[in-house]
Design an enzyme around this catalytic site. Structure first.
Site, PDB file in Angstrom:
ATOM      1  N   GLY A 240      -4.687  -0.301  34.585  1.00 23.25           N
ATOM      2  CA  GLY A 240      -4.453  -0.043  36.012  1.00 23.25           C
ATOM      3  C   GLY A 240      -2.978  -0.124  36.381  1.00 23.25           C
ATOM      4  N   ASN A 241      -2.260  -1.005  35.721  1.00 21.11           N
ATOM      5  CA  ASN A 241      -0.836  -1.169  36.014  1.00 21.11           C
ATOM      6  C   ASN A 241      -0.001   0.029  35.591  1.00 21.11           C
ATOM      7  OD1 ASN A 241      -1.150  -3.635  37.179  1.00 21.11           O
ATOM      8  ND2 ASN A 241      -0.774  -4.770  35.292  1.00 21.11           N
TER       9      ASN A 241
ATOM     10  N   LYS B  84     -15.014 -12.122  38.000  1.00 16.65           N
ATOM     11  CA  LYS B  84     -13.864 -11.198  37.976  1.00 16.65           C
ATOM     12  C   LYS B  84     -13.018 -11.360  39.248  1.00 16.65           C
ATOM     13  CE  LYS B  84     -11.512  -7.397  37.092  1.00 16.65           C
ATOM     14  NZ  LYS B  84     -10.590  -7.272  35.989  1.00 16.65           N
TER      15      LYS B  84
ATOM     16  N   LYS C 171     -13.100  -2.070  32.229  1.00 20.35           N
ATOM     17  CA  LYS C 171     -12.913  -0.674  31.795  1.00 20.35           C
ATOM     18  C   LYS C 171     -12.821  -0.527  30.272  1.00 20.35           C
ATOM     19  CE  LYS C 171      -8.203   0.029  30.871  1.00 20.35           C
ATOM     20  NZ  LYS C 171      -7.843  -1.364  30.733  1.00 20.35           N
TER      21      LYS C 171
ATOM     22  N   LYS D  69     -10.227  -6.602  25.506  1.00 19.53           N
ATOM     23  CA  LYS D  69      -9.681  -5.448  24.767  1.00 19.53           C
ATOM     24  C   LYS D  69      -9.969  -5.603  23.269  1.00 19.53           C
ATOM     25  CE  LYS D  69      -5.799  -4.853  27.919  1.00 19.53           C
ATOM     26  NZ  LYS D  69      -6.522  -4.037  28.904  1.00 19.53           N
TER      27      LYS D  69
HETATM   28  P1  ADP Z   1      -4.775  -3.799  31.792  1.00 19.88           P
HETATM   29  O1  ADP Z   1      -4.518  -3.523  33.230  1.00 19.88           O
HETATM   30  O2  ADP Z   1      -4.041  -2.865  30.886  1.00 19.88           O
HETATM   31  O3  ADP Z   1      -6.217  -3.959  31.438  1.00 19.88           O
HETATM   32  P2  ADP Z   1      -4.513  -6.709  31.458  1.00 19.88           P
HETATM   33  O4  ADP Z   1      -3.580  -7.461  32.345  1.00 19.88           O
HETATM   34  O5  ADP Z   1      -5.954  -6.832  31.696  1.00 19.88           O
HETATM   35  O6  ADP Z   1      -4.014  -5.201  31.499  1.00 19.88           O
HETATM   36  O7  ADP Z   1      -4.224  -7.107  29.923  1.00 19.88           O
HETATM   37  C1  ADP Z   1      -2.909  -7.104  29.389  1.00 19.88           C
HETATM   38  C2  ADP Z   1      -2.312  -8.506  29.457  1.00 19.88           C
HETATM   39  O8  ADP Z   1      -2.944  -9.367  28.502  1.00 19.88           O
HETATM   40  C3  ADP Z   1      -0.862  -8.632  29.091  1.00 19.88           C
HETATM   41  O9  ADP Z   1      -0.009  -8.297  30.148  1.00 19.88           O
HETATM   42  C4  ADP Z   1      -0.739 -10.122  28.707  1.00 19.88           C
HETATM   43  O10 ADP Z   1      -0.284 -10.856  29.822  1.00 19.88           O
HETATM   44  C5  ADP Z   1      -2.166 -10.552  28.432  1.00 19.88           C
HETATM   45  N1  ADP Z   1      -2.415 -11.198  27.125  1.00 19.88           N
HETATM   46  C6  ADP Z   1      -3.296 -12.201  26.938  1.00 19.88           C
HETATM   47  N2  ADP Z   1      -3.336 -12.596  25.675  1.00 19.88           N
HETATM   48  C7  ADP Z   1      -2.457 -11.816  24.989  1.00 19.88           C
HETATM   49  C8  ADP Z   1      -2.057 -11.740  23.616  1.00 19.88           C
HETATM   50  N3  ADP Z   1      -2.575 -12.539  22.688  1.00 19.88           N
HETATM   51  N4  ADP Z   1      -1.140 -10.801  23.274  1.00 19.88           N
HETATM   52  C9  ADP Z   1      -0.601  -9.994  24.200  1.00 19.88           C
HETATM   53  N5  ADP Z   1      -0.938 -10.021  25.523  1.00 19.88           N
HETATM   54  C10 ADP Z   1      -1.861 -10.919  25.926  1.00 19.88           C
HETATM   55 MG    MG Z   2      -7.585  -5.490  32.183  1.00 29.29          MG
END
Ligand code: ADP
Ligand code: MG
Length: 315
Positions: free
Chosen positions: A11-12, A127, A215, A277
């Site tokens: 989303g970002n 959530k 997602k 993820k």
């Molecule tokens: P998106 O909007 O792409 O789903 P999220 O914020 O849900 O993004 O997921 C990405 C974030 O996951 C990164 O910005 C980071 O802060 C976090 N994160 C948590 N654990 C890890 C990790 N082990 N390695 C890298 N990023 C991580």
């Molecule tokens: Mg996310």
């Protein structure tokens, strides 16, 4: 199989946290994302795209609230469907403008995703959505609006947020239709924002529910539906890290499913962000996918060539 790729955009990537979310800003960000996607398409990959909608749905919710004296406020499930159209439109136009000459058809599918009406998250939601609140504000909103609120930060002034259910996706209702379109050579944008959550009601009919589906989890199911060989998750970090945020932090270039599981158990991937993820990547490989990649938008093309990001494979 190796030339069909499911791309999940964070989303970002479309509204960055420091931006207001004007149409111009979002169009510019979409164009950056589509530049990478167009390049992947030129390399001969068949592409299916899904995307997040957190910032967009949050802004729409504020508009509903502020204008409810004038027009009835729409529920979350309707806002989700609205953002699929909004983001789909921006991507369709941007991809077309980038690849016009190459005449690839780009379509967006408004997508429903089936969840279990007895999913435990409906009674115990997890959530977080929308802004952070002070305790007094949060309690007020709980009383006024019937929201479920949770303390989501261990410290600071504003530790509270509204939480909504995030049920496990079971099936992409339009999954077969998406497959037909991909088979016909189209680039398809589907299951945006994790899809519109629907349940089977007592009469066995589909009915929308107010929830937010992850997602990456929904994207994984869609990847299987279309027979993708590669699952590419684009977020705001270049790679998955061990000891994330600690002085010993280290990027992972490659990991097997088994290693990924071990690291997950050791707590390297935070729940609600990297956790789902990596989980989605593991499921994808276990269900027959060839490789899954997690990287940033800017590194998408490089990561596909194995020169950046984190790649997850069976062995
Ligand atoms: P998106 O909007 O792409 O789903 P999220 O914020 O849900 O993004 O997921 C990405 C974030 O996951 C990164 O910005 C980071 O802060 C976090 N994160 C948590 N654990 C890890 C990790 N082990 N390695 C890298 N990023 C991580
Ligand atoms: Mg996310």
């Amino acid at each position: 199989m190796g030339k069909r790729i499911m791309i999940a955009l964070g989303g970002n990537a479309i509204k960055q946290p420091d931006e207001l979310g004007t149409t111009e800003e979002q169009m510019k960000n979409v164009a950056t994302a589509c530049g990478q996607i167009a390049e992947i398409s030129r390399q001969g990959f068949e592409i299916i795209i899904t995307h997040g909608n957190g910032p967009q749905v949050g802004n729409l919710a504020i508009q509903q609230e502020q204008a409810q004296e004038l027009v009835p406020a729409q529920p979350l499930v309707i806002l989700g469907s609205m953002t699929q159209g909004q983001i789909g439109y921006m991507m369709q136009q941007s991809l077309r403008n980038l690849m016009g000459e190459e005449s690839i058809e780009v379509v967006t599918v408004v997508t429903q995703v089936l969840v279990d009406r007895d999913d435990p998250d409906f009674t115990d939601p997890h959530k977080p959505v929308g802004p952070f609140y002070k305790e007094e504000e949060a309690i007020q909103l709980k009383i006024e609006k019937g929201w479920t609120i949770r303390k989501v930060r261990p410290n600071g002034d504003r530790q509270w947020r509204r939480v909504v259910p995030s049920p496990v996706p079971l099936k992409i209702v339009e999954g077969k239709a998406v497959r037909k379109m991909v088979d016909a050579g189209m680039i398809v944008i589907a299951s945006g924002g994790g899809g519109i959550p629907v349940i089977l009601n007592e009469e066995g009919k589909l009915e929308g529910v107010d929830a937010v589906i992850d997602k990456d989890r929904a994207g994984e199911i869609l990847a299987e539906d279309v027979g993708a060989g590669i699952f590419l998750i684009l977020t705001d970090v270049d790679s998955v890290k061990l000891d994330y945020g600690k002085p010993t932090e280290k990027p992972i270039q490659r990991m097997t499913v088994e290693k990924a599981r071990t690291y997950a158990r050791e707590g390297h991937f935070l729940p609600g962000s990297m956790g789902p993820k990596v989980e989605a990547c593991i499921t994808f490989i276990e269900h027959g996918g060839e490789r899954a990649i997690i990287t940033s938008l800017a590194k998408a093309v490089n990561a596909l060539e194995g020169k950046a990001g984190t790649t997850i494979t069976r062995n």
